[in-house]
Scaffold this motif. Structure first.
Motif, PDB file in Angstrom:
ATOM      1  N   VAL A 180     -19.787 -48.353  -0.157  1.00  0.00           N
ATOM      2  CA  VAL A 180     -19.691 -48.302   1.375  1.00  0.00           C
ATOM      3  C   VAL A 180     -20.243 -46.765   1.772  1.00  0.00           C
ATOM      4  O   VAL A 180     -19.843 -45.814   1.448  1.00  0.00           O
ATOM      5  CB  VAL A 180     -18.070 -48.235   1.702  1.00  0.00           C
ATOM      6  CG1 VAL A 180     -17.856 -48.691   3.169  1.00  0.00           C
ATOM      7  CG2 VAL A 180     -17.538 -49.692   1.036  1.00  0.00           C
ATOM      8  N   TYR A 211     -22.216 -51.738   2.002  1.00  0.00           N
ATOM      9  CA  TYR A 211     -21.655 -52.057   3.181  1.00  0.00           C
ATOM     10  C   TYR A 211     -22.012 -50.612   3.878  1.00  0.00           C
ATOM     11  O   TYR A 211     -21.728 -49.491   3.550  1.00  0.00           O
ATOM     12  CB  TYR A 211     -20.267 -52.141   3.021  1.00  0.00           C
ATOM     13  CG  TYR A 211     -19.554 -53.199   2.316  1.00  0.00           C
ATOM     14  CD1 TYR A 211     -19.378 -54.518   2.776  1.00  0.00           C
ATOM     15  CD2 TYR A 211     -19.474 -53.120   0.762  1.00  0.00           C
ATOM     16  CE1 TYR A 211     -18.806 -55.509   2.139  1.00  0.00           C
ATOM     17  CE2 TYR A 211     -19.036 -54.148   0.292  1.00  0.00           C
ATOM     18  CZ  TYR A 211     -18.686 -55.634   0.626  1.00  0.00           C
ATOM     19  OH  TYR A 211     -18.258 -56.280   0.015  1.00  0.00           O
ATOM     20  N   ASP A 214      -5.500 -50.597   5.273  1.00  0.00           N
ATOM     21  CA  ASP A 214      -6.596 -51.571   5.178  1.00  0.00           C
ATOM     22  C   ASP A 214      -7.900 -51.102   5.798  1.00  0.00           C
ATOM     23  O   ASP A 214      -7.947 -50.856   7.137  1.00  0.00           O
ATOM     24  CB  ASP A 214      -5.906 -52.710   5.645  1.00  0.00           C
ATOM     25  CG  ASP A 214      -6.956 -54.031   5.267  1.00  0.00           C
ATOM     26  OD1 ASP A 214      -8.072 -53.789   5.006  1.00  0.00           O
ATOM     27  OD2 ASP A 214      -6.293 -55.233   5.559  1.00  0.00           O
ATOM     28  N   LEU A 228     -12.788 -54.393   3.246  1.00  0.00           N
ATOM     29  CA  LEU A 228     -12.415 -54.770   1.998  1.00  0.00           C
ATOM     30  C   LEU A 228     -10.740 -54.925   1.853  1.00  0.00           C
ATOM     31  O   LEU A 228     -10.288 -54.001   2.575  1.00  0.00           O
ATOM     32  CB  LEU A 228     -12.691 -53.966   0.767  1.00  0.00           C
ATOM     33  CG  LEU A 228     -14.326 -53.520   0.753  1.00  0.00           C
ATOM     34  CD1 LEU A 228     -14.529 -52.157  -0.187  1.00  0.00           C
ATOM     35  CD2 LEU A 228     -14.833 -54.701   0.120  1.00  0.00           C
ATOM     36  N   SER A 229     -10.085 -55.968   1.559  1.00  0.00           N
ATOM     37  CA  SER A 229      -8.820 -56.034   1.497  1.00  0.00           C
ATOM     38  C   SER A 229      -8.254 -55.497   0.156  1.00  0.00           C
ATOM     39  O   SER A 229      -8.528 -55.689  -0.796  1.00  0.00           O
ATOM     40  CB  SER A 229      -8.467 -57.581   1.284  1.00  0.00           C
ATOM     41  OG  SER A 229      -7.172 -57.888   0.872  1.00  0.00           O
ATOM     42  N   LYS A 282      -6.747 -57.968  -2.318  1.00  0.00           N
ATOM     43  CA  LYS A 282      -7.690 -58.630  -3.096  1.00  0.00           C
ATOM     44  C   LYS A 282      -8.307 -57.745  -3.985  1.00  0.00           C
ATOM     45  O   LYS A 282      -8.799 -58.312  -5.180  1.00  0.00           O
ATOM     46  CB  LYS A 282      -8.598 -59.294  -2.054  1.00  0.00           C
ATOM     47  CG  LYS A 282      -7.998 -60.410  -0.997  1.00  0.00           C
ATOM     48  CD  LYS A 282      -9.155 -61.175  -0.272  1.00  0.00           C
ATOM     49  CE  LYS A 282      -8.601 -62.263   0.457  1.00  0.00           C
ATOM     50  NZ  LYS A 282      -9.532 -62.950   1.435  1.00  0.00           N
ATOM     51  N   PHE A 283      -8.613 -56.508  -3.746  1.00  0.00           N
ATOM     52  CA  PHE A 283      -9.346 -55.580  -4.482  1.00  0.00           C
ATOM     53  C   PHE A 283      -8.497 -55.436  -5.811  1.00  0.00           C
ATOM     54  O   PHE A 283      -9.081 -55.442  -6.890  1.00  0.00           O
ATOM     55  CB  PHE A 283      -9.525 -54.254  -3.817  1.00  0.00           C
ATOM     56  CG  PHE A 283     -10.370 -53.211  -4.476  1.00  0.00           C
ATOM     57  CD1 PHE A 283     -11.780 -53.301  -4.116  1.00  0.00           C
ATOM     58  CD2 PHE A 283      -9.712 -52.085  -5.242  1.00  0.00           C
ATOM     59  CE1 PHE A 283     -12.575 -52.279  -4.766  1.00  0.00           C
ATOM     60  CE2 PHE A 283     -10.807 -51.281  -5.718  1.00  0.00           C
ATOM     61  CZ  PHE A 283     -11.928 -51.422  -5.731  1.00  0.00           C
ATOM     62  N   SER A 321     -11.841 -46.892   2.833  1.00  0.00           N
ATOM     63  CA  SER A 321     -12.310 -47.658   1.722  1.00  0.00           C
ATOM     64  C   SER A 321     -12.193 -46.773   0.475  1.00  0.00           C
ATOM     65  O   SER A 321     -11.828 -47.216  -0.674  1.00  0.00           O
ATOM     66  CB  SER A 321     -13.742 -48.119   1.652  1.00  0.00           C
ATOM     67  OG  SER A 321     -13.968 -49.073   3.043  1.00  0.00           O
ATOM     68  N   LYS A 371      -9.687 -47.068  -2.686  1.00  0.00           N
ATOM     69  CA  LYS A 371     -10.119 -47.077  -4.206  1.00  0.00           C
ATOM     70  C   LYS A 371      -9.821 -45.862  -5.095  1.00  0.00           C
ATOM     71  O   LYS A 371      -9.195 -46.023  -6.215  1.00  0.00           O
ATOM     72  CB  LYS A 371     -11.726 -47.417  -4.202  1.00  0.00           C
ATOM     73  CG  LYS A 371     -12.248 -47.322  -5.886  1.00  0.00           C
ATOM     74  CD  LYS A 371     -13.316 -46.351  -6.060  1.00  0.00           C
ATOM     75  CE  LYS A 371     -13.750 -46.720  -7.504  1.00  0.00           C
ATOM     76  NZ  LYS A 371     -14.639 -45.437  -7.877  1.00  0.00           N
ATOM     77  N   GLY A 421     -23.528 -55.357  -2.986  1.00  0.00           N
ATOM     78  CA  GLY A 421     -22.578 -54.901  -2.838  1.00  0.00           C
ATOM     79  C   GLY A 421     -22.367 -53.596  -1.902  1.00  0.00           C
ATOM     80  O   GLY A 421     -21.496 -52.820  -2.017  1.00  0.00           O
ATOM     81  N   TYR A 472     -19.267 -51.941  -5.653  1.00  0.00           N
ATOM     82  CA  TYR A 472     -18.928 -51.761  -4.226  1.00  0.00           C
ATOM     83  C   TYR A 472     -19.432 -50.372  -3.681  1.00  0.00           C
ATOM     84  O   TYR A 472     -19.498 -49.393  -4.475  1.00  0.00           O
ATOM     85  CB  TYR A 472     -17.522 -51.712  -3.869  1.00  0.00           C
ATOM     86  CG  TYR A 472     -16.806 -53.165  -4.323  1.00  0.00           C
ATOM     87  CD1 TYR A 472     -16.748 -53.985  -2.966  1.00  0.00           C
ATOM     88  CD2 TYR A 472     -16.321 -53.366  -5.424  1.00  0.00           C
ATOM     89  CE1 TYR A 472     -16.180 -55.451  -3.363  1.00  0.00           C
ATOM     90  CE2 TYR A 472     -15.483 -54.580  -5.812  1.00  0.00           C
ATOM     91  CZ  TYR A 472     -15.547 -55.374  -4.742  1.00  0.00           C
ATOM     92  OH  TYR A 472     -14.871 -56.658  -4.934  1.00  0.00           O
TER      93      TYR A 472
END
Length: 538
Positions: free
Chosen positions: A294, A313, A379, A383-384, A387-388, A323, A327, A311, A292
């Motif tokens: 971003v 964004y 959020d 990207l959730s 889910k991440f 984001s 992470k 990957g 990923y």
């Protein structure tokens, strides 16, 4: 088969070995970059070659990028001599899947490797030429958090920074001074616009890079090396922009087994090397598939079609910030920093093996992410977070084929704890008045300090991973003896209250004493670390 421009001309041999070759003219895209550089990157180690170099390789394959990346090394010049030049700047990407399968691809997206070495006139003048080029659109960075650091924990300059300030633009050594010296060349050439894109795991990395650049430039202004017009030039974000980013791809150090497997396939000279600066690197790079990146879409001189990269964004600054916080401060990096150093103390080499076989360490990892992180993460929309984290624990963390080590996760932790734990701590303080509800994060901080004693849970000594604060922290903890809890008094107070380390005072936040108690339990004697972890996660 040799990983060289001449060697890859024998396409059939590489095809039979299952290694994909570039579908574009490597020499042509490299020459184009040398004549009219568009994309420069500082810090040309493993993560850069397989992730950023891999993105550029994909864009070249699609035909949406017409030149390669110019590679600049600011710290470990052996990387240029031992990994770039002997292989004609080619790289070999090895993607490791959780089922044991691999993807091999030769990367031809790295145009030239330049040493940012002011003592070498040829290299230094070449770097000046690159930065004076009107065509240059962006400079990206993977130099780690410490690459931006100019000051020690007490606020004084690092010695090399002090020398860079005193000696001026023509005798620099540190990455930030090199960058400011090159920006001065660009300013002289025509005040051309540029985007400076940090891709390091730093909270608000663009702001951190900008702060260091402006700080160094201002010291040079005071010393008479630059004028106020130059300060105005680099201060105007419509001209010199500092986009924020979030980057994520687990990239362990090169595997000796993979080197042997590549050589068995017929690829020559694949063995990893350890440089004089203790960089562990090889002609190939192994990493996981998920990635990923971003990026804040702020490029005053234009940019490549980055959004077409795998990957990648493009977003606004707020989305990037959310984001990155998701992470770096909640989902992934805090798990690494909380459990990696403890894994070293417990005697586990591989991170994935530790989580797959030690129930308590898996519980602790899940507590950091699911129980303590997710409740306070925003959020980002693209990207959730849920889910991440699910992908991390279901696919990425359990992947033992990655070979990621706990010792690697312990590298430079002192530079990261404020980012990886401090933000969640502050979020709990804002939400509840203090952070006393936290357990796994204080346990991770205590574990990191226990790791700093360099004695494992069986009483055996080990060597610490590289960290700029190793000497300072070990001196602070020097009187503490494992097996003699009475030797622990107030040694942690200057560390846990240091806002330059944690960006907050952990005592004021209500967890300083909790960390002290956990640490005290961990030094009780052999097996005490294992017992302490079990106590707090069960």
């Amino acid at each position: 088969m040799k990983l060289t421009l001449e060697g890859i001309k024998d396409c059939e041999l590489w095809h039979k070995a299952g290694i994909v070759l570039p579908g574009y003219d490597v020499e042509k895209v490299s020459q184009k970059a040398k004549e009219e550089p568009k994309w420069v990157h500082f810090g040309i180690g493993n993560i850069f070659r397989i992730f950023i170099g891999g993105i550029a390789d994909g864009l070249l394959e699609e035909g949406v990028l017409d030149r390669a990346i110019t590679c600049v090394e600011t710290f470990d010049y052996d990387v240029v001599d031992k990994i770039y030049e002997p292989y004609d700047n080619l790289g070999l990407s090895v993607i490791l899947h959780g089922n044991g399968t691999r993807e091999y691809k030769v990367l031809g997206s790295l145009a030239e490797a330049v040493k940012a070495q002011s003592a070498d006139p040829k290299q230094w003048n070449r770097l000046k030429e690159i930065f004076a080029s009107k065509s240059l659109q962006l400079v990206s960075f993977t130099i780690t958090e410490k690459g931006y650091a100019l000051q020690k924990a007490d606020g004084s300059w690092f010695p090399f920074v002090e020398n860079d300030i005193k000696n001026g633009p023509d005798q620099v050594t540190g990455a930030m001074a090199v960058l400011v010296a090159m920006l001065l060349e660009r300013y002289k050439a025509g005040k051309y616009p540029l985007a400076l894109v940090s891709m390091d795991n730093c909270s608000q990395n663009g702001a951190k890079l900008r702060e260091s650049v402006l700080m160094m430039a201002e010291e040079w202004r005071k010393a008479g090396f630059v004028d106020t017009d130059f300060i105005d030039y680099i201060s105007d974000e419509n001209v010199v922009a500092f986009p924020w980013t979030m980057i994520d791809k687990i990239t362990p150090r090169p595997s000796e087994q993979i080197a042997a497997d590549l050589e068995a396939l017929g690829v020559e000279d694949m063995q990893p090397v350890i440089t004089s600066k203790q960089t562990y690197i090889a002609p190939f790079v192994n990493a996981e598939k998920p990635q990923y990146l971003v990026i804040e879409d702020n490029f005053p001189n234009g940019r490549p079609a980055l959004e077409k990269g795998f990957g990648v964004y493009l977003a606004d600054r707020n989305t990037v910030n959310l984001s990155e916080r998701m992470k770096v401060t909640v989902c992934l990096n805090p798990v690494h920093s909380a459990t990696g150093p403890l894994g070293v103390v417990l005697g586990y080499d591989l991170f994935a093996h530790m989580l797959n076989t030690n129930e308590d360490m898996m519980k602790m990892a899940r507590m950091v992410a699911y129980d303590e992180g997710l409740p306070v993460v925003a959020d980002p929309g693209i990207l959730s977070p849920q889910k991440f984290v699910d992908e991390l624990f279901q696919e990425r963390f359990p992947n033992e084929y990655l070979g990621d080590t706990n010792l690697r996760l312990a590298v430079d932790v002192s530079q990261m704890v404020g980012i990886r734990f401090g933000e969640t701590v502050k979020a709990y303080v804002a939400k509840y008045g203090d952070a006393s509800k936290l357990t796994a994060i204080p346990l991770g901080i205590a574990g990191w300090l226990r790791y700093m004693l360099a004695v494992d849970d069986e009483g055996k000594k080990y060597e610490l991973a590289p960290d700029p604060m190793n000497e300072e922290l070990q001196k602070q903890l020097g009187d503490i003896v494992v097996g003699k809890p009475e030797t622990f008094t107030d040694q942690l107070k200057p560390i846990l209250s240091n806002e330059r380390i944690f960006f907050t005072d952990l005592y004021k936040d209500g967890i300083g004493e909790k960390i002290e108690e956990m640490f005290r339990e961990m030094i009780a004697g052999p097996g005490a670390v294992k017992t302490t972890i079990h106590k707090y996660v069960c």
